[in-house]
Design a protein around this motif. Structure first.
Motif, PDB file in Angstrom:
ATOM      1  N   LYS A   1      35.578  42.759  48.990  1.00 15.07           N
ATOM      2  CA  LYS A   1      35.356  41.370  48.580  1.00 15.07           C
ATOM      3  C   LYS A   1      36.631  40.556  48.747  1.00 15.07           C
ATOM      4  CE  LYS A   1      31.741  42.268  45.178  1.00 15.07           C
ATOM      5  NZ  LYS A   1      31.316  42.046  43.790  1.00 15.07           N
ATOM      6  N   TRP A   2      36.453  39.300  49.161  1.00 16.30           N
ATOM      7  CA  TRP A   2      37.555  38.351  49.221  1.00 16.30           C
ATOM      8  C   TRP A   2      37.683  37.687  47.860  1.00 16.30           C
ATOM      9  CZ3 TRP A   2      41.000  37.534  53.074  1.00 16.30           C
ATOM     10  CH2 TRP A   2      40.713  38.099  54.322  1.00 16.30           C
ATOM     11  N   ARG A   3      38.902  37.733  47.294  1.00 18.48           N
ATOM     12  CA  ARG A   3      39.145  37.137  45.985  1.00 18.48           C
ATOM     13  C   ARG A   3      40.405  36.279  46.034  1.00 18.48           C
ATOM     14  NH1 ARG A   3      37.257  42.366  44.405  1.00 18.48           N
ATOM     15  NH2 ARG A   3      35.327  42.187  43.205  1.00 18.48           N
ATOM     16  N   ILE A   4      40.402  35.221  45.220  1.00 23.93           N
ATOM     17  CA  ILE A   4      41.592  34.372  45.088  1.00 23.93           C
ATOM     18  C   ILE A   4      42.689  35.172  44.398  1.00 23.93           C
ATOM     19  CG2 ILE A   4      42.551  32.386  43.876  1.00 23.93           C
ATOM     20  CD1 ILE A   4      39.961  30.931  44.339  1.00 23.93           C
ATOM     21  N   CYS A   5      43.900  35.137  44.989  1.00 30.91           N
ATOM     22  CA  CYS A   5      45.033  35.783  44.322  1.00 30.91           C
ATOM     23  C   CYS A   5      46.095  34.765  43.891  1.00 30.91           C
ATOM     24  CB  CYS A   5      45.631  36.882  45.193  1.00 30.91           C
ATOM     25  SG  CYS A   5      46.274  36.361  46.770  1.00 30.91           S
TER      26      CYS A   5
ATOM     27  N   PRO B   1      52.762  28.425  34.890  1.00 29.36           N
ATOM     28  CA  PRO B   1      51.761  29.174  35.653  1.00 29.36           C
ATOM     29  C   PRO B   1      50.787  29.885  34.718  1.00 29.36           C
ATOM     30  CG  PRO B   1      53.955  29.562  36.543  1.00 29.36           C
ATOM     31  CD  PRO B   1      54.124  28.790  35.251  1.00 29.36           C
ATOM     32  N   MET B   2      49.514  29.875  35.102  1.00 27.38           N
ATOM     33  CA  MET B   2      48.485  30.601  34.365  1.00 27.38           C
ATOM     34  C   MET B   2      48.304  31.929  35.093  1.00 27.38           C
ATOM     35  SD  MET B   2      44.548  29.537  33.318  1.00 27.38           S
ATOM     36  CE  MET B   2      44.621  28.225  34.472  1.00 27.38           C
ATOM     37  N   LYS B   3      48.647  33.023  34.421  1.00 25.40           N
ATOM     38  CA  LYS B   3      48.676  34.334  35.058  1.00 25.40           C
ATOM     39  C   LYS B   3      47.565  35.233  34.539  1.00 25.40           C
ATOM     40  CE  LYS B   3      53.668  34.198  35.739  1.00 25.40           C
ATOM     41  NZ  LYS B   3      54.937  34.867  35.469  1.00 25.40           N
ATOM     42  N   GLY B   4      46.784  35.765  35.469  1.00 26.39           N
ATOM     43  CA  GLY B   4      45.777  36.765  35.141  1.00 26.39           C
ATOM     44  C   GLY B   4      44.406  36.193  34.834  1.00 26.39           C
ATOM     45  N   ARG B   5      43.392  37.007  35.113  1.00 20.29           N
ATOM     46  CA  ARG B   5      42.003  36.595  34.882  1.00 20.29           C
ATOM     47  C   ARG B   5      41.717  36.316  33.417  1.00 20.29           C
ATOM     48  NH1 ARG B   5      38.380  40.671  38.499  1.00 20.29           N
ATOM     49  NH2 ARG B   5      39.200  42.126  36.992  1.00 20.29           N
TER      50      ARG B   5
ATOM     51  N   SER C   1      44.620  27.561  48.226  1.00 22.46           N
ATOM     52  CA  SER C   1      44.246  28.853  47.650  1.00 22.46           C
ATOM     53  C   SER C   1      44.544  29.970  48.636  1.00 22.46           C
ATOM     54  CB  SER C   1      42.753  28.880  47.313  1.00 22.46           C
ATOM     55  OG  SER C   1      42.426  27.860  46.408  1.00 22.46           O
ATOM     56  N   ILE C   2      45.075  31.067  48.126  1.00 22.71           N
ATOM     57  CA  ILE C   2      45.316  32.253  48.936  1.00 22.71           C
ATOM     58  C   ILE C   2      44.312  33.309  48.502  1.00 22.71           C
ATOM     59  CG2 ILE C   2      46.967  34.052  49.582  1.00 22.71           C
ATOM     60  CD1 ILE C   2      49.193  32.012  48.940  1.00 22.71           C
ATOM     61  N   TRP C   3      43.624  33.861  49.489  1.00 22.56           N
ATOM     62  CA  TRP C   3      42.584  34.859  49.273  1.00 22.56           C
ATOM     63  C   TRP C   3      43.060  36.200  49.830  1.00 22.56           C
ATOM     64  CZ3 TRP C   3      37.770  33.245  47.245  1.00 22.56           C
ATOM     65  CH2 TRP C   3      37.611  31.861  47.126  1.00 22.56           C
ATOM     66  N   ARG C   4      42.678  37.283  49.161  1.00 24.69           N
ATOM     67  CA  ARG C   4      43.036  38.625  49.628  1.00 24.69           C
ATOM     68  C   ARG C   4      41.764  39.470  49.705  1.00 24.69           C
ATOM     69  NH1 ARG C   4      47.347  40.499  46.261  1.00 24.69           N
ATOM     70  NH2 ARG C   4      48.720  39.571  47.786  1.00 24.69           N
TER      71      ARG C   4
ATOM     72  N   MET D   1      38.113  36.359  41.540  1.00 24.45           N
ATOM     73  CA  MET D   1      39.571  36.304  41.538  1.00 24.45           C
ATOM     74  C   MET D   1      40.176  37.676  41.307  1.00 24.45           C
ATOM     75  SD  MET D   1      40.253  34.307  37.938  1.00 24.45           S
ATOM     76  CE  MET D   1      38.811  33.269  38.024  1.00 24.45           C
ATOM     77  N   ASP D   2      41.360  37.851  41.868  1.00 23.72           N
ATOM     78  CA  ASP D   2      42.137  39.065  41.709  1.00 23.72           C
ATOM     79  C   ASP D   2      42.505  39.238  40.227  1.00 23.72           C
ATOM     80  OD1 ASP D   2      43.976  41.037  43.428  1.00 23.72           O
ATOM     81  OD2 ASP D   2      45.173  40.268  41.754  1.00 23.72           O
ATOM     82  N   GLU D   3      42.618  40.474  39.800  1.00 21.15           N
ATOM     83  CA  GLU D   3      42.979  40.769  38.409  1.00 21.15           C
ATOM     84  C   GLU D   3      44.275  40.055  38.002  1.00 21.15           C
ATOM     85  OE1 GLU D   3      42.598  42.308  34.663  1.00 21.15           O
ATOM     86  OE2 GLU D   3      41.160  42.756  36.244  1.00 21.15           O
ATOM     87  N   GLU D   4      45.225  39.961  38.931  1.00 23.25           N
ATOM     88  CA  GLU D   4      46.528  39.370  38.623  1.00 23.25           C
ATOM     89  C   GLU D   4      46.706  38.011  39.296  1.00 23.25           C
ATOM     90  OE1 GLU D   4      49.689  42.198  39.035  1.00 23.25           O
ATOM     91  OE2 GLU D   4      48.499  43.748  38.056  1.00 23.25           O
TER      92      GLU D   4
END
Length: 142
Positions: A124-128, A52-56, A115-118, A39-42
């Motif tokens: 690497k593809w990570r969930i954002c 909303p749950m924000k951040g890793r 899910s949106i991936w970036r 997952m993305d850092e943010e």
């Protein structure tokens, strides 16, 4: 499963499918660190009825608390994957079972997840972003 895949997006689609399986395997194993790399850092998780749950780090703290007393198993049926350049989305139907390590009732939740991936700078593809529409599943008595 519906997919929109060009030759260029084919590798990304395969990687994202592998990441979804890796997510489920890491969750079942209680490997929070492996999940964090997916997952993305943010990252932002949207869960019905909750802020909303924000951040890793918030995700990691919440999951580690649950894993102290419970096991989690999940499975998903991918409905759609669309990849466009460095963004992709997946729509899946997810089933999750949360079972206590000691005695107690199991909880089952199921529903749709978007899910949106970036694609990140490291390739690497990570969930954002993740919108989780799971609801409680009532067991039908036999």
């Amino acid at each position: 499963m519906h997919t929109e895949v060009s030759e260029q997006a084919s590798a990304a689609t395969t990687t994202i499918l592998n990441n979804i399986q890796l997510w489920q395997d890491a969750t079942a194993a209680g490997d929070v660190d492996k999940l964090l790399d997916l997952m993305d850092e943010e990252v932002v998780f949207l869960i019905a009825g909750h802020a909303p749950m924000k951040g890793r780090e918030q995700f990691a703290q919440n999951l580690r608390n649950i894993l102290q007393t419970h096991h989690i198993a999940s499975s998903s049926q991918i409905q759609e994957i669309v990849v466009q350049a460095d963004l992709a989305y997946t729509w899946s139907y997810l089933q999750v079972e949360i079972a206590p390590k000691q005695a107690g009732p199991h909880m089952k939740r199921a529903g749709n997840v978007l899910s949106i991936w970036r694609l990140q700078a490291d390739g690497k593809w990570r969930i954002c972003r993740d919108a989780n529409l799971l609801s409680l599943v009532q067991d039908n008595p036999a």
